[in-house]
Design an enzyme around this catalytic site. Structure first.
Site, mmCIF file in Angstrom:
data_model
loop_
_atom_site.group_PDB
_atom_site.id
_atom_site.type_symbol
_atom_site.label_atom_id
_atom_site.label_comp_id
_atom_site.label_asym_id
_atom_site.label_seq_id
_atom_site.Cartn_x
_atom_site.Cartn_y
_atom_site.Cartn_z
ATOM 1 C CG PHE A 3 -34.493 -13.346 20.816
ATOM 2 C CD1 PHE A 3 -33.878 -12.505 21.730
ATOM 3 C CD2 PHE A 3 -35.175 -12.788 19.748
ATOM 4 C CE1 PHE A 3 -33.939 -11.128 21.576
ATOM 5 C CE2 PHE A 3 -35.245 -11.412 19.589
ATOM 6 C CZ PHE A 3 -34.623 -10.588 20.513
ATOM 7 C CE LYS A 7 -36.231 4.836 11.327
ATOM 8 N NZ LYS A 7 -35.213 5.783 10.837
ATOM 9 N N GLY A 8 -37.689 4.373 18.104
ATOM 10 C CA GLY A 8 -38.378 4.728 19.328
ATOM 11 C C GLY A 8 -37.444 5.164 20.437
ATOM 12 C CD GLU A 34 -1.688 3.730 5.220
ATOM 13 O OE1 GLU A 34 -2.905 3.873 5.440
ATOM 14 O OE2 GLU A 34 -1.058 4.414 4.401
ATOM 15 C CG HIS A 74 -36.328 1.705 25.322
ATOM 16 N ND1 HIS A 74 -35.379 0.721 25.109
ATOM 17 C CD2 HIS A 74 -37.345 1.435 24.460
ATOM 18 C CE1 HIS A 74 -35.804 -0.099 24.163
ATOM 19 N NE2 HIS A 74 -36.993 0.316 23.755
ATOM 20 C CE LYS A 82 -3.741 2.425 2.273
ATOM 21 N NZ LYS A 82 -3.152 3.715 1.925
#
Length: 778
Positions: free
Chosen positions: A554, A654-655, A343, A657, A205
């Site tokens: 789950f 989108k909520g 690098e 707590h 690189k």
């Protein structure tokens, strides 16, 4: 009398189901037409309908045989997808893009995600497809390789996966005529270990400016990776490149200056440009994209390199070829590069096409932590330092500029004076972000600096940073924190918090290039902040051993193997639960494929009385974000009237707590009734906006105040837990004062996660009998 024969069943035309589901006076979708010609096209359409999914369609016998794939088409062999067999579509649907109006079947936006051709892998494919199995080859812009579709029991559920099958080498496609012009460069993804496999080629690189050299009838021009014309800045190089051949070409390479040890040096390159030392600048060519009016980008890399070697000499002159190492030398090259202070290395798929902007076939293994940051301000000089003390840095994450700390070393006196002159021409009206130092002079966040550093700290800042130079070829808006800072040789396990992470390179979030190693390091970074909430309490976890594109599930206990630093026990009622005690437990579960951590509201050993209560504000997608913020503040204020102080965190969706830390005074049932009663009281303020029942059909346009996470065994996502969603969002704790500045997009894994002051020392609240009496609970 002879028995009457049943009338013959009417044959079902191929597109009858398609026609029956649509009113073509109301939808722009193509009408019913079976093609007479035989073809082998395929198309993938991204469909933003009631649920976002991808439609995969194969042309067979004049129609498009179709499957809906909820989680996207697998691009890795480890991924498996559910593919739901749906009605055949007309061939014209393969070119359809647009919006299906509301009220119509499949209402929503349709866009072509990929298209190309397919061919069966087996001669008797029709017979096998009739029995529910099809192996085939895809050749698209994005998708390439061998795939399998297999029926899972009864219709309509099929399994789709990519197979690891070595195909015989094909002749290179015929190059097409094309004028030589600028091409946006292919990019490399940062990887945790050097790629292994016979298809990989490896290069050093280089530490310079990426340039695309274009020679055509207009002369030779040099362009940066963002398309800026830098021909005048590299005038000498332009003349040298122009003389390579009489033919037109497009070459991808890097402008560099080599130091006394033969290492490319970005600092010395900048010095040469500033001082007019163009004779020191060399060009290292590593790809040929067009030659003599023919587009070579669809040719395999190995073919392009062979053609490049015919026009660029490897003789150590100012225009030179990049040296390429074969597949088996990747690890050795990486070790040598690191030992030499370089690098890192770049690895490329030898059979890969050149795809503009793509990171699929090129990989970057870094020896040192080094990347670009946005300069947001500077501090006053201290002692004998001229001009300024340090630069204040940031990066753009999730559409927001976030702090990344300071850098005060790596500057010469000349650098400092020159930079200060630039800074004074671009003052900012306000601070870019909250910063602990008050003496910062803020500037417009437009300049990009390359910084080398030791590591990223827990709060997201660089440690032991050193300035390397300005990156004028990159826009500030494109500066994001690299997912990984350094790599290891292939085949090595990485260690995080003392835990061995197997397959550290496995992509957990494929769309965002987030690996298993990055997930483990994230949980190590936030471990100290999470532990007060997750340690010594029953947990549930969401696992994705193969990444988000594979199966997720789950888990509430371990029937067999229990990971290290995880402790399982049986409660008095026979429930089996598990817990952790330290950060090692978090990382050990991340090694086990865990993405999300969900916690009970009660601690062990008995977990019979809750000490955390949750109100989950879950908005319908049509609810504006300010309404969600208002609902959070209303919930906070209502509880404050009861004498109860709360904290708030994002859900990672989108909520929001709302969390109440309470003394362990009451049993589960009474606290569940309490949270329900509070939710109902709040909903009563505006029944048109709020709802407390979980029936989805009734939640359109409303915010569901979910109180049901407060029963025994019910869970809520833990503070600082990742979510198994695109961009790796985080359930992030925040201060109430900062809530109004938050956005619906929330926070992600690559943003700083400092502990908000309101969460650092939560005080357990007392729910009084007066509170319960007011709500009619006693």
């Amino acid at each position: 009398m002879p028995a009457r024969k049943s009338p013959p069943k009417k044959a079902v035309a191929p597109l009858d189901r398609y026609r029956d589901k649509r009113d073509f006076k109301k939808t722009p979708e193509p009408g019913v037409k079976v093609a007479r010609r035989a073809g082998n096209s395929f198309v993938v359409q991204e469909h933003h309908a009631r649920s976002h999914h991808f439609d995969f369609r194969l042309e067979m016998d004049g129609v498009l045989v179709s499957w809906a794939v909820p989680k996207g088409i697998p691009e890795e062999a480890s991924a498996k997808r559910l593919a739901v067999h749906v009605e055949d579509h007309p061939l014209d649907y393969g070119g359809f893009e647009g919006v299906i109006p509301a009220g119509n079947y499949g209402a929503g936006k349709v866009a072509i995600w990929d298209k190309g051709t397919w061919e069966p892998l087996e001669k008797d494919w029709r017979k096998k497809f009739g029995k529910g199995k099809l192996k085939f080859i895809l050749k698209g812009r994005r998708l390439e390789g061998v795939y399998l579709l297999a029926k899972m029991g009864e219709e309509p559920n099929w399994l789709m996966r990519k197979l690891e099958v070595d195909l015989p080498a094909e002749p290179s496609p015929k190059a097409e005529r094309e004028e030589a012009k600028f091409v946006s460069p292919q990019l490399a993804r940062v990887v945790p270990s050097v790629p292994s496999g016979n298809q990989w080629l490896h290069e050093i690189k280089f530490d310079g400016y990426r340039l695309i050299a274009v020679k055509n009838k207009g002369g030779l021009r040099l362009f940066t990776r963002s398309g800026l014309d830098w021909t005048d800045r590299f005038g000498t190089l332009a003349k040298q490149l122009s003389g390579l051949t009489k033919h037109d070409f497009v070459i991808d390479g890097e402008a560099v200056v080599f130091d006394a040890k033969g290492r490319s040096s970005f600092g010395e390159l900048q010095a040469a440009l500033q001082a007019g030392g163009q004779d020191k600048i060399e060009f290292v060519a590593f790809d040929l994209l067009n030659f003599n009016g023919y587009n070579l980008r669809n040719q395999p890399l190995s073919d392009r390199l062979r053609e490049l070697a015919k026009i660029v000499a490897d003789d150590g002159g100012p225009i030179r070829l990049s040296k390429v190492w074969p597949a088996g030398k990747g690890n050795d090259l990486f070790k040598q590069a690191c030992a030499s202070g370089l690098e890192g290395i770049i690895s490329k798929n030898s059979s890969g096409r050149y795809i503009e902007g793509s990171r699929r076939d090129w990989a970057k293994s870094k020896c040192r932590a080094r990347q670009e940051f946005v300069i947001c301000g500077y501090t006053p000089p201290k002692g004998s330092l001229p001009a300024f003390g340090a630069l204040v840095l940031g990066s753009f994450e999730n559409g927001r500029l976030v702090p990344r700390g300071k850098v005060g070393t790596g500057f010469s006196e000349r650098d400092r004076e020159r930079l200060l002159k630039v800074f004074k021409t671009m003052p900012a009206r306000k601070a870019a972000f909250d910063f602990k130092e008050a003496s910062v002079t803020w500037i417009e966040p437009k300049l990009v600096a390359e910084i080398e550093f030791a590591e990223i700290t827990r709060d997201g800042s660089i440690r032991q940073g050193s300035f390397t130079g300005l990156r004028e070829d990159k826009s500030a808006a494109d500066v994001h924190l690299d997912p990984l800072q350094t790599a290891v040789a292939a085949g090595k396990e990485a260690k995080v918090a003392g835990i061995a992470i197997s397959h550290p390179e496995r992509l957990v979030y494929p769309d965002d290039q987030i690996t298993k190693l990055e997930v483990a390091r994230y949980y190590e970074r936030v471990g100290d902040m999470m532990l007060p909430f997750v340690a010594n309490r029953p947990l549930s976890i969401l696992r994705a051993p193969g990444g988000l594109t594979d199966e997720t599930f789950f888990q509430k206990s371990f029937p067999s193997h229990i990971p290290p630093h995880v402790f399982q026990k049986v409660l008095d009622d026979g429930t089996t639960v598990f817990s952790i005690r330290d950060t090692k437990g978090l990382v050990a579960l991340a090694q086990f494929g865990v993405i999300e951590f969900h916690l009970w509201g009660a601690p062990l050993p008995k977990a019979d009385k809750p000490d955390f209560l949750i109100w989950d504000l879950d908005p319908d997608p049509t609810v504006p974000w300010p309404d969600v913020l208002g609902a959070a503040l209303l919930t906070r204020d209502y509880l404050q009237e009861l004498g109860l102080s709360t904290v708030v965190k994002t859900s990672g969706g989108k909520g929001l707590h709302i969390v109440l830390h309470t003394k362990k005074s009451y049993q589960w049932q009474l606290m569940r009734d309490f949270t329900k009663a509070v939710a109902q009281e709040i909903a009563a303020y505006n029944p048109k906006r709020f709802i407390t029942t979980s029936t989805k059909a009734k939640r359109a346009g409303k915010i569901f105040i979910d109180w049901m996470r407060n029963g025994r065994g019910a869970t809520c996502v833990a503070p600082w837990s990742l979510r198994a969603r695109k961009a790796a969002p985080v359930s992030m704790p925040i201060n109430w004062a900062d809530l109004r500045e938050s956005t619906a997009a929330g926070f992600t894994i690559r943003e700083p996660s400092p502990p908000p002051s309101e969460w650092e020392s939560l005080k357990a609240q007392t729910i009084t009998k007066s509170n319960l009496r007011k709500l009619g609970l006693i």
